[in-house]
Design an enzyme around this catalytic site. Structure first.
Site, short mmCIF file in Angstrom:
data_model
loop_
_atom_site.label_atom_id
_atom_site.label_comp_id
_atom_site.label_asym_id
_atom_site.label_seq_id
_atom_site.Cartn_x
_atom_site.Cartn_y
_atom_site.Cartn_z
CE LYS A 101 1.00 1.54 -0.97
NZ LYS A 101 0.43 0.97 0.13
NE ARG A 102 -3.31 1.32 -7.82
CZ ARG A 102 -3.27 1.82 -6.33
NH1 ARG A 102 -2.85 0.93 -5.49
NH2 ARG A 102 -3.46 2.88 -6.05
#
Ligand code: GLU
Ligand code: ZN
Length: 491
Positions: A261-262
């Site tokens: 997600k990052r």
């Protein structure tokens, strides 16, 4: 394959920005529901007040709308199982947790985190499975009283059956989990707040979900959930059907690591801001674990819906390939109806993207050049740089382009070209002949003759077809820009 009407759900937690992995999950659920003429339930798993945000909730809805992934039940549309935000269903979970305890399917566990850690370490050191050891399964009334007197606050654990759990994953086939590896797990925190492990299966049961299609990262929770469904059926929560599960393959990013997600590359907003078309992005994301046919990478969502089934999803990890994603988007841009293309460019022709004065924008000029841009863009945001020469008072200054194109003799060439353009007929073919003829006088092929003209007019060495660009720009501004370049060259 599905006999009862299909009911699937997309149930993100509203934390952070939507990412492409989440969109792939939404897409596969949506396509499955649409293919089977079933129902897509959109549920918001916002039970973690510390991590969830209203902003993220709003973004999720907005993203789904932008993508065109419509839902049949959920926020804004309602439905027979409303509310669809779990934060508004807390009393349901409290009631179910109480009934599970009364029926013996769940119990209070007084172990502290430190005690659990110590025992887990010991189990590991001895080579035994390190899940919860069942210490509080059969506490006597005295033990409970003693713990309470110590001031301990219990969590509530679900009691897993002492037998293997087998299910047929729609993607992976038959899977079996042995009881040593799937131990009793928490469903309520010490403060009474329900955990994902409880609320997600409870709502699946109450909402009559028939198929759970979700990421492979959740596979280890599936045997736990299957056991919980059985217990829920026993105490009369939901209609008693255990959904079928299909776990979608991991998406790998750079260097064969799971796309996280990052990872900036995973943020949906980035694709929106760059001007991907929803159907281009979705087309690409559909290929992360699925394919329409061996030799067909480009298709519409209608075509996907017609062909999609969960059994065709591949269990192998899928690689996220940005280049391929861009290529597919470019193909979708080309396929747009010219009017739709013009409209889609709209946001990038205005502030904050457009560098020109708003009143300098000329819709007719844009529409004249648009067909030449449509075949060349990768993403819609590319449009701004490609047409800025039409709307800026002066072309952008790009020193690298200038140095590359302006060689010795460029001033002479520009002067000849100018002389020919002064009374050329003003359409692309004639303009090409004029520059070609100017080049010939200086012993230059068209490509070489064209470069200084292009930089004088647009400021850049690459761009839309030059003569069509000149045609739209008009004689007066073309000549003025050549004059400005000559002045800069000291001529
Ligand atoms: N809210 C859960 C998550 O985002 C959904 C899990 C599920 O699909 O069962 O991880
Ligand atoms: Zn315990």
């Amino acid at each position: 394959m599905a006999s009862a009407p299909v009911r699937v759900r997309f149930c993100p937690s509203p934390t952070g920005n939507p990412h492409v992995g989440l969109v792939r999950t939404a897409l596969f659920n949506w396509a499955f529901a649409r293919h089977h003429k079933g129902t897509l339930v959109f549920r918001i798993e916002d039970t973690d007040a510390a991590r969830d945000s209203e902003e993220s909730y709003t973004q999720l809805l907005d993203s789904m709308r932008w993508l065109g992934l419509d839902w049949d039940e959920g926020p804004e549309v309602g439905g027979p199982h409303a509310p669809y935000r779990q934060s508004q269903r807390m009393d349901i979970y409290a009631d179910v947790a109480r009934r599970l305890q009364e029926a013996g399917h769940a119990y209070r566990c007084y172990c502290t985190t430190e005690e659990l850690d110590t025992r887990r370490e010991a189990a590991r050191a001895a080579g035994r499975p390190s899940g919860y050891d069942g210490k509080c399964r059969e506490l006597s009334a005295e033990q409970i009283a003693a713990y309470e007197a110590e001031g301990r606050t219990p969590i509530v654990r679900f009691r897993m059956p002492d037998r293997p759990i087998t299910f047929t994953d729609l993607v992976r086939g038959e899977l079996t989990f042995s009881p040593e590896n799937v131990t009793d797990y928490g469903i309520l925190r010490a403060n009474g707040a329900p955990l994902y492990t409880l609320v997600n299966p409870v709502d699946d049961a109450l909402m009559g979900i028939t198929h759970v299609l979700r990421g492979e990262d959740l596979l280890s929770s599936t045997p736990r959930q299957i056991a919980l469904y059985a217990a829920l059926a026993e105490i009369g929560v939901g209609g008693g059907t255990v959904p079928q599960f299909g776990h979608l393959p991991y998406v790998m990013g750079e260097g064969n690591k799971k796309l996280s997600k990052r990872d900036p590359q995973s943020s949906l907003n980035l694709y929106r801001e760059r001007g991907f078309l929803p159907e281009g992005l979705l087309n690409y994301l559909s290929l992360l674990g699925w394919s329409l046919a061996e030799d067909r990478d480009i298709f519409t969502m209608d075509e996907m819906v017609a062909a999609f089934d969960i059994e065709d999803v591949n269990a192998n990890p899928a690689r996220f390939d940005l280049k391929k994603c861009e290529h597919i988007n470019a193909e979708h841009l080309r396929r747009l109806d010219p009017k739709a293309f013009i409209e889609a460019c709209g946001p990038w022709l205005k502030a904050p993207f457009a560098p020109w004065r708003p009143e300098a924008f000329d819709q007719a000029a844009f529409e004249a050049i648009a067909p030449h841009a449509q075949t060349r863009l990768t993403v819609l945001s590319d449009i701004t740089d490609n047409v800025d020469f039409l709307f800026l008072d002066e072309p952008v200054e790009d020193e690298a382009s200038w140095n590359k194109a302006m060689k010795e003799g460029s001033d002479a060439l520009l002067r000849t070209a100018r002389a020919k353009l002064v009374d050329a007929e003003w359409h692309a073919e004639a303009l090409k002949s004029a520059v070609l003829a100017a080049g010939e006088e200086h012993g230059l092929k068209l490509g070489k003759a064209q470069a200084p003209v292009r930089v004088a007019i647009t400021g850049r060495t690459v761009g839309l077809p030059l003569f069509e660009s000149l045609e739209v720009l008009g004689r007066e501004r073309t000549l003025a820009r050549i004059d400005a370049a000559l002045a800069k060259l000291g001529g």
